[in-house]
Design an enzyme around this catalytic site. Structure first.
Site, PDB file in Angstrom:
ATOM      1  CG  ASP A 254       0.394  -4.075   2.025  1.00  0.00           C
ATOM      2  OD1 ASP A 254       0.406  -4.932   2.928  1.00  0.00           O
ATOM      3  OD2 ASP A 254       1.277  -3.201   1.902  1.00  0.00           O
TER       4      ASP A 254
ATOM      5  CE  LYS B 150       3.225  -5.998   3.602  1.00  0.00           C
ATOM      6  NZ  LYS B 150       2.752  -4.859   4.433  1.00  0.00           N
TER       7      LYS B 150
ATOM      8  CG  ASP C  46      -0.344  -0.041   2.526  1.00  0.00           C
ATOM      9  OD1 ASP C  46       0.885  -0.212   2.599  1.00  0.00           O
ATOM     10  OD2 ASP C  46      -1.071   0.095   3.536  1.00  0.00           O
ATOM     11  CB  SER C  47       4.590   1.683  -0.181  1.00  0.00           C
ATOM     12  OG  SER C  47       4.795   0.526  -0.962  1.00  0.00           O
TER      13      SER C  47
ATOM     14  CD  GLU D 246       8.035  -0.493   7.452  1.00  0.00           C
ATOM     15  OE1 GLU D 246       7.099  -1.196   7.034  1.00  0.00           O
ATOM     16  OE2 GLU D 246       8.273   0.656   7.036  1.00  0.00           O
TER      17      GLU D 246
ATOM     18  CD  GLU E 116       0.676  -1.445   7.919  1.00  0.00           C
ATOM     19  OE1 GLU E 116       0.373  -0.658   8.842  1.00  0.00           O
ATOM     20  OE2 GLU E 116       1.168  -1.057   6.838  1.00  0.00           O
TER      21      GLU E 116
HETATM   22  O1  KIV Z   1       3.588  -1.129   1.531  1.00  0.00           O
HETATM   23  C1  KIV Z   1       4.749  -1.555   1.494  1.00  0.00           C
HETATM   24  O2  KIV Z   1       5.507  -1.287   0.554  1.00  0.00           O
HETATM   25  C2  KIV Z   1       5.215  -2.389   2.591  1.00  0.00           C
HETATM   26  C3  KIV Z   1       6.659  -2.758   2.639  1.00  0.00           C
HETATM   27  C4  KIV Z   1       7.530  -1.592   2.763  1.00  0.00           C
HETATM   28  C5  KIV Z   1       6.942  -3.791   3.646  1.00  0.00           C
HETATM   29  O3  KIV Z   1       4.446  -2.746   3.425  1.00  0.00           O
END
Ligand code: KIV
Length: 268
Positions: free
Chosen positions: A86, A116, A47-48, A185, A118
């Site tokens: 994510d 994924k 989600d970056s 992280e 968090e």
């Molecule tokens: O969203 C993302 O890119 C991430 C990674 C940096 C682990 O969660």
């Protein structure tokens, strides 16, 4: 010969065998294709995406629709790498039912193989519920960017005994819930090492030191797409911004100077 897909079972075995796991973020077809062909094990549609590609100040505005759209593009490019998508902010926090529904959408509509999310103890039940539906989950603890407002910014987590115990408890909860791997992280190197030794599932570090079972970076960071700030844990392997900038300037100069197109670029 068709390359074989990286599987959850393989990744688990690599921890036992001591083979390091390579993970990079991907958000679009052309870059995902290069990463896949270069043999990266896992492509993370992070989600970056929000800050790296969509120009948001952080990951919080990213929607399920954004994630599905970009996951589909990455999946189309991948022959070998495993694709992890994510779960965006507020797609799994409200209820277990929503968590299951949205995890299912990333698999069914996005085409991802793993989701994924968090958090640790707070999301243990949701992870368990998603796993019970047959969807593999990658956890993510430590500096979890969806919580930046509670952390007061992008601050290293787990410094000092009490804080380290909290991150450790979160990591244990993720493992207990049935996640097949976990991102660590922004935590001290020693804590990254301790969690990696204690958990039976593979740890993927980003700013968590060299002892993790694998490493992940935001691909645009390692390629040097920006000329401003880069976090301490990033290593730049290229200066693509410089190369792209020069190419664009050369194009502009040639068009303005009447040097492009030439005869060779014209149809007869
Ligand atoms: O969203 C993302 O890119 C991430 C990674 C940096 C682990 O969660």
């Amino acid at each position: 010969m068709e390359k074989e897909k990286v599987t959850v079972t393989q990744i688990r075995k690599w921890k036992e065998a001591g083979k390091k796991i390579t993970v990079l973020t991907a958000y679009d077809y052309p870059l995902a294709k290069i990463l896949d062909q270069a043999g990266i094990d896992i492509l993370l549609v992070g989600d970056s995406l929000g800050n790296v590609v969509l120009g948001h100040p952080n990951t919080l505005p990213v929607t399920m629709e954004d994630m599905i759209h970009h996951t589909q593009a990455v999946v189309r490019a991948c022959k070998q790498a495993m694709v992890v998508a994510d779960m965006p902010f507020m797609s799994y926090q409200v209820s277990r039912e929503e968590a299951i529904r949205n995890a299912g959408r990333l698999i069914k509509e996005g085409g991802a193989e793993v989701v994924k999310l968090e958090g640790g103890m707070a999301v243990e039940e949701s992870i368990r519920a998603i796993v019970q539906c047959g969807i593999p989950v990658m956890g993510h603890v430590g500096l979890t960017p969806q919580s930046i407002h509670s952390f007061g910014g992008h601050k290293v987590q787990g410094r000092g005994d009490e804080a380290a115990q909290r991150v450790l408890a979160d990591a244990r909860a993720v493992e207990r819930a049935g996640a097949f791997s976990i991102v660590l992280e922004g935590i001290p190197r020693s804590l990254g090492e301790r969690i990696t030794q204690e958990l039976s599932i593979p740890t993927i570090g980003i700013g968590a030191g060299p002892c993790c079972d694998g490493q992940v970076l935001v691909t645009y960071d390692l390629l040097g797409f920006y000329d401003d700030f880069a976090p301490r844990f990033v290593k730049r392997y290229a200066n693509l911004r410089g190369i792209i900038f020069e190419a664009i300037q050369a194009y502009k100069d040639e068009v303005e100077g009447g040097l492009f197109p030439t005869e060779t670029h014209c149809f007869k």
